[in-house]
Design an enzyme around this catalytic site. Structure first.
Site, short mmCIF file in Angstrom:
data_model
loop_
_atom_site.label_atom_id
_atom_site.label_comp_id
_atom_site.label_asym_id
_atom_site.label_seq_id
_atom_site.Cartn_x
_atom_site.Cartn_y
_atom_site.Cartn_z
N CYS A 92 -11.32 76.86 10.44
CA CYS A 92 -10.12 77.63 10.11
C CYS A 92 -10.12 78.15 8.67
O CYS A 92 -9.36 79.05 8.34
CB CYS A 92 -8.86 76.80 10.35
SG CYS A 92 -8.70 76.29 12.05
N HIS A 110 -2.89 80.11 6.61
CA HIS A 110 -3.51 79.94 7.93
C HIS A 110 -2.40 79.70 8.94
O HIS A 110 -1.48 78.92 8.70
CB HIS A 110 -4.47 78.75 7.88
CG HIS A 110 -4.97 78.33 9.23
ND1 HIS A 110 -5.46 79.24 10.15
CD2 HIS A 110 -5.06 77.12 9.81
CE1 HIS A 110 -5.83 78.58 11.23
NE2 HIS A 110 -5.60 77.29 11.06
N ASN A 114 -2.97 79.72 17.08
CA ASN A 114 -3.98 79.43 16.06
C ASN A 114 -5.30 80.11 16.44
O ASN A 114 -5.93 79.74 17.41
CB ASN A 114 -4.16 77.91 15.97
CG ASN A 114 -5.12 77.50 14.87
OD1 ASN A 114 -5.86 78.32 14.34
ND2 ASN A 114 -5.10 76.22 14.53
O1 UT7 Z 1 -6.13 74.86 12.48
C1 UT7 Z 1 -6.58 73.65 11.96
C2 UT7 Z 1 -5.47 72.81 11.57
N1 UT7 Z 1 -4.72 72.38 12.73
C3 UT7 Z 1 -3.48 72.07 12.56
O2 UT7 Z 1 -3.02 72.24 11.47
C4 UT7 Z 1 -2.69 71.43 13.67
C5 UT7 Z 1 -2.00 70.23 13.14
N2 UT7 Z 1 -1.16 69.49 14.06
C6 UT7 Z 1 -0.09 70.01 14.70
O3 UT7 Z 1 0.19 71.18 14.61
C7 UT7 Z 1 0.81 69.07 15.48
O4 UT7 Z 1 0.44 67.75 15.19
C8 UT7 Z 1 0.78 69.28 17.03
C9 UT7 Z 1 1.48 70.57 17.36
C10 UT7 Z 1 -0.68 69.32 17.48
C11 UT7 Z 1 1.49 68.15 17.73
O5 UT7 Z 1 2.82 68.03 17.26
P1 UT7 Z 1 3.39 66.60 16.87
O6 UT7 Z 1 4.80 66.80 16.52
O7 UT7 Z 1 2.48 66.02 15.84
O8 UT7 Z 1 3.34 65.85 18.26
P2 UT7 Z 1 2.54 64.52 18.66
O9 UT7 Z 1 1.06 64.80 18.73
O10 UT7 Z 1 2.99 63.40 17.80
O11 UT7 Z 1 3.07 64.31 20.13
C12 UT7 Z 1 4.43 64.05 20.38
C13 UT7 Z 1 4.63 63.93 21.86
C14 UT7 Z 1 3.63 62.99 22.56
O12 UT7 Z 1 4.34 62.28 23.55
P3 UT7 Z 1 4.79 60.76 23.31
O13 UT7 Z 1 3.52 60.01 23.06
O14 UT7 Z 1 5.69 60.81 22.11
O15 UT7 Z 1 5.48 60.43 24.59
C15 UT7 Z 1 2.67 63.94 23.22
O16 UT7 Z 1 2.07 63.39 24.36
O17 UT7 Z 1 4.46 65.20 22.48
C16 UT7 Z 1 3.54 65.09 23.59
N3 UT7 Z 1 2.84 66.34 23.74
C17 UT7 Z 1 3.30 67.36 24.51
N4 UT7 Z 1 4.42 67.48 25.25
C18 UT7 Z 1 4.62 68.65 25.89
C19 UT7 Z 1 1.66 66.73 23.17
N5 UT7 Z 1 1.37 67.97 23.55
C20 UT7 Z 1 2.37 68.39 24.38
C21 UT7 Z 1 2.61 69.58 25.08
N6 UT7 Z 1 3.76 69.66 25.80
N7 UT7 Z 1 1.80 70.65 25.02
#
Ligand code: UT7
Length: 322
Positions: free
Chosen positions: A113, A249, A279
């Site tokens: 990225c 980004h 992204n």
């Molecule tokens: O480009 C390179 C750099 N990349 C980035 O900068 C990305 C960085 N990370 C992020 O943008 C975020 O961490 C994400 C968008 C990937 C995830 O958001 P989050 O608020 O950190 O969510 P999480 O991973 O902590 O997941 C929260 C919950 C989980 O459920 P439980 O365990 O709390 O029951 C996941 O299973 O959300 C669930 N979850 C989803 N639910 C519905 C994960 N993906 C999805 C989804 N739809 N697509």
């Protein structure tokens, strides 16, 4: 003294649109979750026959047209990508062929990225050294090809697209500074674990997919993106209020907002286009830049801070007068 200056921008998004509603039919997700956690509404997906160099070609033509030059005047092609057309030759050479440009150096940069920021920095150094005068710098990706469409934690985040700039020698800056960083010890937090020399069997079987520990990446991204601004301001002896536009980004609108909050920058001065394309890795900054130039937000003479964070980890910034 020779400086480098952006004289043209261009971008391209493939025709096929994949909305959050469409994704609801593919994985266990909702439009609300995706919008609230990432800011993404839709992403574009390359057609089966469309390659990274094809997307790069469309974006490059627009940048070259805006610069008011012909392709034959380009004396270097640098293409940042994680999703090369072929194992070899480099995608920059394939783009060069499509542009009917011959003989000048053409090479790929792989910094995921942060790739476009790395590529722009390299181009700036060549121009300042007097070795080149007109560099085509491109970020182009077909990330949809390396996504596991059964994994809701990654497949909703990414999209395909390309952005390009023409960087030309000038007696006035232009690019004021670039800062590049990497720390490979974070390799496992965001990667495709398979490739040519590791897991070639999985690659051949079409099972080489993006893996990300989203939360850990999120925290590190906010931290490093904030530090990058301070680093560039200190190096140039200017203050936050001197920056007209932050062009970050485009991974997640919450990361962008958290960075802006940390810097006490109004969101009105931040370019956010992630809603429309997700992204797109190395393509995201030149895409956002081109969209904001063409819709009239970014104007000539304004000071821009471009900054990126990605797999590696890699991170970096470019401060420039547009
Ligand atoms: O480009 C390179 C750099 N990349 C980035 O900068 C990305 C960085 N990370 C992020 O943008 C975020 O961490 C994400 C968008 C990937 C995830 O958001 P989050 O608020 O950190 O969510 P999480 O991973 O902590 O997941 C929260 C919950 C989980 O459920 P439980 O365990 O709390 O029951 C996941 O299973 O959300 C669930 N979850 C989803 N639910 C519905 C994960 N993906 C999805 C989804 N739809 N697509």
């Amino acid at each position: 003294m020779t400086y480098s200056r952006i004289t043209g921008t261009g971008s391209y998004l493939p025709e096929k649109l994949l909305t959050n509603k469409d994704l609801e039919k593919i994985v266990d997700t909702t439009d609300t979750w995706i919008r609230e956690r990432t800011g993404i509404k839709e992403r574009h997906i390359a057609a089966d026959t469309e390659t990274t160099s094809d997307l790069a070609f469309h974006a490059s033509r627009k940048a070259i047209e805006m610069a008011g030059i012909s392709s034959s005047e380009i004396d270097m092609v640098i293409l940042a990508t994680t999703t090369a057309d072929k194992i070899f030759p480099g995608t920059a050479c394939l783009l060069q062929k499509q542009l009917d440009v011959h003989g000048c150096p053409a090479f790929d940069v792989q910094a995921v990225c942060t790739g476009f920021v790395y590529a722009l920095s390299i181009a700036d150094k060549f121009i300042r050294a007097g070795e080149t005068r007109r560099v085509l710098v491109v970020g182009s990706e077909t990330l949809s090809r390396i996504l596991d469409w059964n994994d809701r934690s990654t497949c909703v985040l990414f999209g395909d697209g390309a952005g390009a700039v023409v960087l030309e020698a000038d007696s006035e800056p232009g690019i004021m500074s670039t800062h590049l960083h990497a720390d490979g010890s974070y390799e496992d937090l965001l990667h495709v674990p398979h490739g040519i020399s590791i897991g070639y069997e999985q690659l051949k079987a079409g099972e080489a997919y993006v893996y990300m520990e989203g939360n850990a990446v999120f925290k590190m991204a906010v931290n490093k993106l904030g530090q990058l601004v301070d680093e560039a301001l200190t190096a140039n002896g200017i203050s936050k209020s001197d920056i007209d536009w932050l062009v970050p980004h485009q991974a997640n609108s919450r990361i962008i907002e958290a960075t802006a909050r940390k810097l006490r920058m109004s969101m009105e001065r931040v370019i956010v286009t992630v809603a429309e394309h997700g992204n797109t890795s190395a393509a995201s900054i030149p895409l956002a830049l081109d969209i904001a130039v063409r819709d009239g937000r970014i104007k000539r003479g304004e000071t821009l801070m471009l900054e990126a964070f990605g797999s590696g980890f890699t991170w970096g910034s470019v401060l420039l007068k547009f």
